[in-house]
Scaffold this active site. Structure first.
Site, mmCIF file in Angstrom:
data_model
loop_
_atom_site.group_PDB
_atom_site.id
_atom_site.type_symbol
_atom_site.label_atom_id
_atom_site.label_comp_id
_atom_site.label_asym_id
_atom_site.label_seq_id
_atom_site.Cartn_x
_atom_site.Cartn_y
_atom_site.Cartn_z
ATOM 1 N N PRO A 100 0.790 -1.229 0.000
ATOM 2 C CA PRO A 100 0.000 0.000 0.000
ATOM 3 C C PRO A 100 0.822 1.279 0.000
ATOM 4 C CG PRO A 100 0.096 -0.912 2.198
ATOM 5 C CD PRO A 100 0.790 -1.904 1.309
ATOM 6 N N ASP A 127 3.861 1.241 -11.604
ATOM 7 C CA ASP A 127 2.671 2.089 -11.723
ATOM 8 C C ASP A 127 2.882 3.410 -10.989
ATOM 9 O OD1 ASP A 127 1.204 0.377 -13.277
ATOM 10 O OD2 ASP A 127 0.166 -0.589 -11.610
ATOM 11 N N LYS A 183 -0.883 5.014 -15.408
ATOM 12 C CA LYS A 183 -2.161 4.416 -15.044
ATOM 13 C C LYS A 183 -2.643 4.912 -13.686
ATOM 14 C CE LYS A 183 -3.437 0.328 -16.154
ATOM 15 N NZ LYS A 183 -4.500 0.804 -17.048
ATOM 16 N N GLY A 228 -0.258 -2.279 -4.049
ATOM 17 C CA GLY A 228 -1.066 -3.266 -3.334
ATOM 18 C C GLY A 228 -0.720 -4.674 -3.758
ATOM 19 N N ASP A 229 -1.733 -5.443 -4.111
ATOM 20 C CA ASP A 229 -1.554 -6.820 -4.574
ATOM 21 C C ASP A 229 -1.852 -6.887 -6.068
ATOM 22 O OD1 ASP A 229 -1.556 -9.918 -3.507
ATOM 23 O OD2 ASP A 229 -2.881 -9.628 -5.228
ATOM 24 N N THR A 237 -2.530 -5.757 0.266
ATOM 25 C CA THR A 237 -3.497 -4.915 -0.427
ATOM 26 C C THR A 237 -3.970 -3.780 0.483
ATOM 27 O OG1 THR A 237 -5.490 -4.943 -1.797
ATOM 28 C CG2 THR A 237 -5.542 -6.257 0.218
ATOM 29 N N ALA A 238 -4.447 -2.697 -0.125
ATOM 30 C CA ALA A 238 -4.768 -1.483 0.622
ATOM 31 C C ALA A 238 -5.832 -1.706 1.690
ATOM 32 C CB ALA A 238 -5.223 -0.391 -0.345
ATOM 33 N N MET A 288 -10.654 3.089 -4.448
ATOM 34 C CA MET A 288 -10.800 4.186 -5.427
ATOM 35 C C MET A 288 -12.231 4.706 -5.473
ATOM 36 S SD MET A 288 -8.526 2.334 -8.397
ATOM 37 C CE MET A 288 -9.367 0.755 -8.164
#
Length: 491
Positions: free
Chosen positions: A234, A257, A279, A311-312, A340-341, A392
């Protein structure tokens, strides 16, 4: 644009390795401080000159055993002539200051023991596997800490590493002659230090190690490309997995990213090629199709690639499309999970995503699914008690809240919101589903936002979070249940 985070502190003293073979290093002092520096420098091939009129017995013993030059006289600036380094270790502030001034006037770097403000350089805690050395420094701020770290590293490193490094030195000229610069040479050394050669040295068989290195050098096996789809986590670099860190150090190319912080990218080799592919909302530097084509091309070139994803990789990372492209092209790849976040946000809030007797299921979604005409299946799960993590979702917060309330989820359902999960500049907010639309109006949130909705959120720690909206006025002198009921009717 990469994920914003606080800038790392910069080094005020830059670590280097200085050649001292056959050079004079002067140490001025007669007690324990001088002895400590003499023992440290005694691990090198420098010629030690120790200026001490009344040297203590332990220092005299060191001088005799190491054949150091002993200047048995009161200090004079002439004693520094010809030295490449000077240590002022007299335990006398006035004299140390004088030695420092003399050394600087003569253009010689000087260290004053336990007086960091007078030092041109600092001596590290040293892990010695000559010719391999690991130096740990704190710019004089914490010598004891440096020694503690040195002890840990010393336990981690095999005693055979010195012999392996020495063998590598003997192959260096041949490798530079026979192997082109870049990936082929890098691949040779990577296999040298991790394959049969290293294992033979560790077993004490130097002859077998030499043969294995020769065979490796003369082999003409073409390099095989490999792509690692790696979860960068994260944001906090210390949440990266050990496997991810190893692959970063082995990568020829790092494709990352926009949301991957520079601190994570920087964990790769300095000479690795770095390719940002963007992205991010409102800023797409490459399309997914272009990224797929890039990964395939790099694999066909025989490159070792780390594809860093925030994240993942398998959670809203579009890794499925990249894996399909690599499979179709016959390119070797692997997937390395990341934190992951949602998990990072839950940890920031000390929030149980599942809670005995409350909820035993969870949903990961982007929230954009609610823009369709029908209610998605995950919304039905939320209504039945699942914890929902919305990625998001800041720009559609009102729509998420409205559709869920409209579909039957209580407006009083607890909500936790985290900006920049896991980072030192994270912000935490709490409220209810009815408060969630206020998220869209906030202009002070510039980082990625994670929203967690569900009854389990009520078990979080809200001590370090702030309300999503201003607190409702308190009605004094009435029973809380009556107030609650009144508010429910008003809705």
């Amino acid at each position: 644009m990469q994920h914003e985070s606080q800038e790392k502190p910069r080094l005020n003293a830059f670590p280097i390795f200085m050649r001292v073979e056959g050079e004079v290093v002067a140490i001025v002092g007669s007690g324990d401080e001088a002895l400590a520096k003499a023992r440290l420098l005694g691990q090198s091939s420098a010629s030690l000159r120790i200026v001490a009129k009344n040297a203590e017995p332990a220092l005299l013993d060191f001088i005799a055993r190491h054949r150091a030059v002993h200047v048995e006289a009161d200090y004079a600036h002439e004693h520094l002539e010809g030295a490449v380094m000077v240590f002022a270790a007299t335990a006398d502030e006035t004299l140390d200051t004088r030695i420092v001034a003399d050394a600087r006037r003569m253009g010689i770097p000087v260290n004053a023991v336990d007086r960091p403000e007078l030092c041109d350089f600092f001596t590290p805690a040293l892990v010695n596997r000559a010719p391999l050395a690991v130096a740990i420094g704190t710019e004089g701020a914490g010598p004891v800490l440096a020694q503690m770290i040195r002890a840990r590293i010393d336990q981690m490193l095999s005693p055979s590493l010195g012999a392996l490094a020495g063998l590598a030195a003997s192959f260096r000229d041949a490798a530079e002659t026979l192997l082109p610069r870049g990936n082929p040479r890098r691949r040779f050394w990577s296999d040298f230090f991790s394959g049969p050669t290293a294992r033979a040295v560790a077993a004490g068989n130097l002859s077998l190690a030499h043969d294995a290195a020769t065979e490796l050098l003369l082999s003409r096996t073409p390099a095989v490309g490999h792509i690692a789809l790696v979860g960068a986590g994260p944001g906090a670099e210390d949440l990266l997995t050990l496997r991810a860190q190893r692959l970063l150090m082995d990568a020829d190319v790092i494709v990352f990213d926009a949301l991957v912080p520079e601190a994570v990218v920087a964990m790769g080799r300095r000479d690795a090629e770095r390719m940002p592919v963007g992205k991010r909302k409102g800023c797409h530097s490459k399309s997914q199709s272009e990224i797929n084509t890039l990964l395939v091309a790099l694999g066909r070139e025989g490159r070792r690639v780390v594809r860093l994803k925030s994240g993942d990789p398998l959670v809203f990372g579009r890794a499925g499309e990249e894996m399909a492209a690599l499979r179709d092209a016959g390119i070797s790849y692997e997937v390395v999970p990341g934190v992951t976040a949602a998990f990072a946000a839950a940890a920031d809030f000390e929030l149980p995503l599942t809670l005995r007797g409350v909820t035993s299921s969870m949903v990961f979604t982007t929230g954009h699914d609610l823009k369709g005409g029908t209610l998605p299946d995950w919304a039905k799960l939320a209504i039945s008690g699942a914890t929902v993590a919305v990625y998001m979702g800041r720009s559609v917060a009102a729509e998420v809240a409205g559709r869920l309330i409209e579909s039957g989820l209580s407006p009083d359902t607890a909500v936790a919101v985290v900006e920049n999960a896991s980072l030192s500049n994270r912000r935490r907010f709490h409220g209810t589903l009815a408060d969630l639309p206020s998220l869209e109006a906030r202009r002070d949130l510039s980082g990625p936002v994670m929203t967690i909705i569900g009854d389990a959120v009520a078990g979080a720690n809200f001590d370090r979070s702030e309300a999503l909206v201003a607190q409702k006025p308190t009605v004094f002198g009435q029973d809380e249940a009556l107030v609650s009921a009144a508010e429910g009717k008003a809705r």
